[in-house]
Write a protein that holds these residues in place. Structure first.
Motif, short mmCIF file in Angstrom:
data_model
loop_
_atom_site.label_atom_id
_atom_site.label_comp_id
_atom_site.label_asym_id
_atom_site.label_seq_id
_atom_site.Cartn_x
_atom_site.Cartn_y
_atom_site.Cartn_z
N MET A 172 6.06 3.00 22.58
CA MET A 172 5.44 2.47 23.80
C MET A 172 6.31 1.38 24.44
SD MET A 172 2.94 3.02 25.78
CE MET A 172 1.79 3.94 24.76
N GLU A 173 6.92 0.55 23.57
CA GLU A 173 7.80 -0.51 24.09
C GLU A 173 8.96 0.09 24.87
OE1 GLU A 173 10.73 -4.08 22.46
OE2 GLU A 173 9.47 -2.95 21.06
N SER A 174 9.53 1.18 24.32
CA SER A 174 10.65 1.83 24.99
C SER A 174 10.21 2.40 26.34
CB SER A 174 11.20 2.95 24.10
OG SER A 174 12.22 3.67 24.76
N TYR A 175 8.99 2.90 26.40
CA TYR A 175 8.46 3.47 27.65
C TYR A 175 8.41 2.41 28.74
CZ TYR A 175 4.95 5.28 30.90
OH TYR A 175 4.27 5.66 32.03
N TYR A 176 7.86 1.24 28.42
CA TYR A 176 7.74 0.18 29.42
C TYR A 176 9.09 -0.42 29.78
CZ TYR A 176 2.68 0.39 29.07
OH TYR A 176 1.37 0.82 29.12
N LEU A 177 10.00 -0.47 28.81
CA LEU A 177 11.35 -0.95 29.11
C LEU A 177 12.07 -0.01 30.07
CD1 LEU A 177 12.64 -2.30 25.67
CD2 LEU A 177 12.24 -3.63 27.76
N ASP A 178 11.84 1.29 29.89
CA ASP A 178 12.45 2.26 30.80
C ASP A 178 11.92 2.07 32.22
OD1 ASP A 178 14.09 3.42 28.97
OD2 ASP A 178 12.79 5.11 28.52
N TRP A 179 10.62 1.80 32.35
CA TRP A 179 10.04 1.56 33.67
C TRP A 179 10.61 0.28 34.29
CZ3 TRP A 179 7.92 3.97 37.46
CH2 TRP A 179 7.21 5.16 37.25
N ALA A 180 10.73 -0.76 33.49
CA ALA A 180 11.28 -2.01 33.99
C ALA A 180 12.73 -1.81 34.44
CB ALA A 180 11.22 -3.09 32.91
N ASN A 181 13.48 -1.03 33.66
CA ASN A 181 14.87 -0.74 34.01
C ASN A 181 14.94 0.03 35.32
OD1 ASN A 181 17.44 0.95 33.98
ND2 ASN A 181 17.78 -0.36 32.21
#
Length: 401
Positions: free
Chosen positions: A1-10
């Motif tokens: 889930m953390e990776s998912y939100y980091l991808d969105w932020a990126n």
């Protein structure tokens, strides 16, 4: 889930960065064009007002008359448009993106242990020092040599030499992908610092003096023009450095620092063509086509120089031999599972089961064999023999049974 939100932020940060960069670079191209397209006004009213040059344009069904005053209008308007937020927004969004993608994941993206085996904190500190040190040296060169005889030439040569040194150093210390981006970010930081420390403050002092009826110190205009010109020639080199992470054949080259310098040189020459062509159209300069041809020639020769050597012929026996999936699995287990296995699936890719390997076979071949971008920075030390093995497996049908 953390990776998912980091991808969105990126994604969102990258989107903002591109939008603000378009606004900044577009304004730069526009004002350079405008400055070099001005003609002396022919009507007495404009001349009496102190207009030094004007351009008539048609756009979107309307006519526009852009005028530039030789010094300033007799009365400074209460509302003036200041071009600086494009620069600041581009730098802020770019630095945030650099922090998220490279500094936050320094062990993965910034460090190449085959070049420098240092701790993430040290790598981050040195990367940030590139921004600060380059600005300080650049600014010192401009201040010490800028007002001397042939100052512009001296400053240009010294800055070019310093950029070459910084590029070489970055490529010796950091992973190639990060090194290219670091050089671009270093130059972009200086561009924005020029706006923040010199161009806008100088303009504010000049406007304040005019409103108070005091004489304007010409140094503000001279410095502002000097830094603005430098920003103009930094533009295309910085754009390439920002885009280079999509083209691994540039930053993975044995002499990647020379590749970067040659492409930036070609970009600067092409930018000179765009700068001069507007004056040429008015008959105020020689045909600038030579600059464009020089830039294109540099890029063309770079392409020829970089072309890969023909692959060694594969013996007939090796071609005929089937690559067992078990051998491919051993390579994937040793080199890829830690990032694309049961525990971690970066970019939602798994290669620890036969069905997942079959699903991603094309991507595995593209990233591991064709582009050689995976493992990232070759952190797990995949060998050329192992890449060749995966290549033969894929060309043999990519069987997983």
């Amino acid at each position: 889930m953390e990776s998912y939100y980091l991808d969105w932020a990126n994604l969102l940060l990258r989107w903002v960065h591109v939008i603000t960069a378009i606004a900044w670079i577009g304004a730069s191209f526009y004002f350079v064009m405008l400055d070099n397209s001005l003609e002396k006004p022919k009507d007495e009213e404009s001349i009496d007002k102190g207009v030094g040059g004007e351009q008539w344009a048609v756009h979107g069904g309307g006519f526009y008359n852009m005028q530039k005053y030789a010094v300033a209008p007799k009365k400074i308007p209460d509302h003036l448009h200041w071009s600086f937020w494009e620069s600041y927004s581009t730098w802020i969004s770019g630095f945030a993106l650099f922090t998220m993608s490279y500094l936050w994941n320094a062990s993965t993206y910034l460090i190449d242990k085959s070049k420098m085996d240092w701790q993430p904190g040290a790598a981050i500190g040195v990367a940030l020092a590139f921004f600060v040190v380059f600005w300080m040296v650049y600014d010192g060169i401009c201040q010490v040599f800028g007002r001397r005889k042939n100052g512009d030439t001296i400053v240009g040569v010294l800055i070019a030499v310093f950029i070459a040194f910084a590029t070489w150093l970055a490529c010796q210390w950091f992973a190639g992908r990060a090194a290219f981006l670091l050089v671009g970010a270093m130059m972009a930081t200086t561009m924005s610092a020029n706006v923040f420390f010199w161009i806008i403050p100088g303009q504010r002092k000049s406007v304040a003096a005019l409103r108070e009826g005091k004489p304007v110190d010409p140094i503000h205009g001279q410095r502002g023009k000097q830094r603005s010109v430098h920003n103009t020639y930094f533009t295309l080199p910085v754009l390439f450095a920002m885009l280079s992470n999509h083209y691994s054949f540039t930053y993975t080259h044995k002499y990647n620092w020379i590749v970067l310098l040659l492409i930036m040189l070609g970009g600067a020459a092409i930018r000179q063509f765009f700068v001069v062509r507007h004056r040429w159209k008015l008959g105020n300069a020689k045909n600038p086509l030579g600059y464009a041809l020089f830039g294109i020639a540099v890029l063309g020769l770079t392409i020829v120089w970089m072309q890969p050597e023909p692959a060694a012929p594969v013996p007939a026996a090796a071609k005929a031999a089937q690559v067992n999936y078990a051998d491919v699995q051993k390579v994937l287990e040793q080199r890829c599972y830690m990032c694309h296995g049961a525990a971690v699936q970066q970019k939602n890719v798994r290669v620890d089961t036969p069905d997942q390997v079959a699903l991603h076979a094309q991507g595995i071949y593209q990233q591991v064999v064709a582009a050689k971008t995976m493992p990232l920075n070759n952190a797990t030390q995949m060998t050329d023999a192992e890449r060749a093995l995966i290549g033969r497996w894929f060309n043999g049908g990519a069987k997983t049974n």
